[in-house]
Design an enzyme around this catalytic site. Structure first.
Site, PDB file in Angstrom:
ATOM      1  N   GLU A 116      11.077   0.255  -0.676  1.00  0.00           N
ATOM      2  CA  GLU A 116      10.175  -0.068   0.649  1.00  0.00           C
ATOM      3  C   GLU A 116      10.759  -1.796   0.748  1.00  0.00           C
ATOM      4  OE1 GLU A 116       9.201   1.740   2.150  1.00  0.00           O
ATOM      5  OE2 GLU A 116       8.200   3.391   0.802  1.00  0.00           O
ATOM      6  N   HIS A 139       2.059  -3.207  -2.089  1.00  0.00           N
ATOM      7  CA  HIS A 139       1.931  -1.500  -1.590  1.00  0.00           C
ATOM      8  C   HIS A 139       1.225  -0.807  -2.821  1.00  0.00           C
ATOM      9  CE1 HIS A 139       2.636   2.214   0.073  1.00  0.00           C
ATOM     10  NE2 HIS A 139       3.655   2.599  -0.790  1.00  0.00           N
ATOM     11  N   HIS A 141      -1.239   3.264  -3.850  1.00  0.00           N
ATOM     12  CA  HIS A 141      -1.600   4.582  -3.302  1.00  0.00           C
ATOM     13  C   HIS A 141      -3.187   4.916  -3.860  1.00  0.00           C
ATOM     14  CE1 HIS A 141       2.961   5.920  -3.870  1.00  0.00           C
ATOM     15  NE2 HIS A 141       2.759   4.881  -2.592  1.00  0.00           N
ATOM     16  N   GLU A 169     -19.879  -6.232   1.900  1.00  0.00           N
ATOM     17  CA  GLU A 169     -18.745  -7.147   1.564  1.00  0.00           C
ATOM     18  C   GLU A 169     -17.584  -6.812   2.338  1.00  0.00           C
ATOM     19  OE1 GLU A 169     -17.817  -9.709  -0.945  1.00  0.00           O
ATOM     20  OE2 GLU A 169     -20.185  -9.930  -0.499  1.00  0.00           O
ATOM     21  N   HIS A 210      -0.231   8.425   2.826  1.00  0.00           N
ATOM     22  CA  HIS A 210       0.688   7.796   1.885  1.00  0.00           C
ATOM     23  C   HIS A 210      -0.202   6.438   1.018  1.00  0.00           C
ATOM     24  CE1 HIS A 210       4.878   6.181   0.703  1.00  0.00           C
ATOM     25  NE2 HIS A 210       3.965   5.532   0.030  1.00  0.00           N
TER      26      HIS A 210
HETATM   27  O1  2HA Z   1       8.377   4.229  -4.397  1.00  0.00           O
HETATM   28  O2  2HA Z   1       5.436   3.833  -3.254  1.00  0.00           O
HETATM   29  O3  2HA Z   1       6.399   4.170  -1.002  1.00  0.00           O
HETATM   30  C1  2HA Z   1       7.320   3.854  -4.499  1.00  0.00           C
HETATM   31  C2  2HA Z   1       6.664   4.233  -3.237  1.00  0.00           C
HETATM   32  C3  2HA Z   1       7.207   4.225  -2.040  1.00  0.00           C
HETATM   33 ZN    ZN Z   2       4.139   4.212  -1.556  1.00  0.00          ZN
END
Ligand code: 2HA
Ligand code: ZN
Length: 270
Positions: A116, A139, A141, A169, A210
């Site tokens: 990414e 980033h 998940h 908050e 995602h």
């Molecule tokens: O590979 O989170 O978006 C890692 C990730 C891809």
């Molecule tokens: Zn990801």
């Protein structure tokens, strides 16, 4: 030259990746982080003329030319960063108008930066144009924010308002709101371009089905942003199927604005 594993930015990166893994936000090789470093701080730990190899990026980002980033590696697991930082992390200098990088430390098994990288670098450009203090793009998940992208509309105003209603908050921590991208193929320049565009109006961008991107001036700030959005989403997923008798009204949110000296994103409150 000081030991780079003792550098505050390295210690913080190792701690935050372990913490994110412990939160369940980074299963397997999920998630990636890039941290903009100052040349002066880095020069205490590394010979900046000793380059290991070059790694092409596949995109242009002239605004970042000459800048240094500590970044997580592609295919690498957050849970392992603490045990082998030099394998799972790398430090690169951006060169050739952004089209290439010089590896100065790390990725010692021959690896490279996260898949990414386009979304990260383009988001740095976007955030720096709004806030010169921005250093971090993160980033991951988190389960509840991901789950939430299946339930309500992805309309950004509605999505943001729903999160703000979930805990007091939320408006305090992200008055700029949450931008949302519909599902797209990840790891591409295309998703990088649209993520960066969304980063111009908010520090949080949700990728439907995602995960989430957060930006901030340091790792703690980006982490705290994501943590608060995820808390809002967790409350939402607990109550979404129940009749809602009480809520945080727009009137209450205007009170929060006054009490905490924050301003909700223009047009997001009635
Ligand atoms: O590979 O989170 O978006 C890692 C990730 C891809
Ligand atoms: Zn990801």
């Amino acid at each position: 030259m000081k030991d780079i594993l003792t550098a505050p930015f390295m210690v913080e990166m190792i701690r935050i990746t372990a913490n994110m893994y412990d939160h369940g936000w980074d299963e397997r090789n999920g998630g990636n982080i890039s941290l903009l470093l100052e040349e002066e701080e880095l020069a205490e730990y590394l010979d900046l003329s000793a380059l290991i190899r070059t790694i092409p990026t596949g995109f242009r980002a002239p605004e970042l030319c000459g800048k240094y980033f500590l970044v997580t590696g592609t295919g690498k697991y957050f849970k392992n960063v603490q045990y082998a930082p030099d394998v799972n992390l790398g430090i690169v200098r951006i060169t050739d108008e952004g089209e290439s990088t010089e590896l100065l430390w790390g990725f010692s098994d021959g690896g490279k930066f996260t898949s990414e990288f386009p979304a990260h670098m383009m988001s740095h450009v976007a955030r720096l144009s709004i806030d010169p203090e921005n250093r971090v793009v993160m980033h991951c998940h988190p389960s509840n924010i991901l789950a939430m992208t299946f339930v309500p509309t992805l309309d950004e105003r509605e999505f943001t308002r729903t999160l703000w209603q979930m805990c007091t908050e939320c408006l305090v921590v992200f008055p700029d709101g949450v931008n949302v991208l519909p599902w797209m193929l990840c790891g591409t320049n295309e998703i990088g371009v649209v993520t960066a565009e969304k980063m111009k109006t908010a520090r949080i961008v949700v990728w439907a089905q995602h995960g989430i991107y957060g930006a901030g001036k340091d790792l703690d700030e980006a982490f705290g942003l994501i943590e608060t959005v995820e808390k809002g989403a967790e409350i939402y997923m607990k109550i979404a199927h129940l009749p809602r008798i009480n809520t945080i009204t727009d009137e209450m949110m205007h009170e929060i604005e006054g009490g905490f000296k924050v301003k909700a994103r223009e047009g997001y409150l009635d």
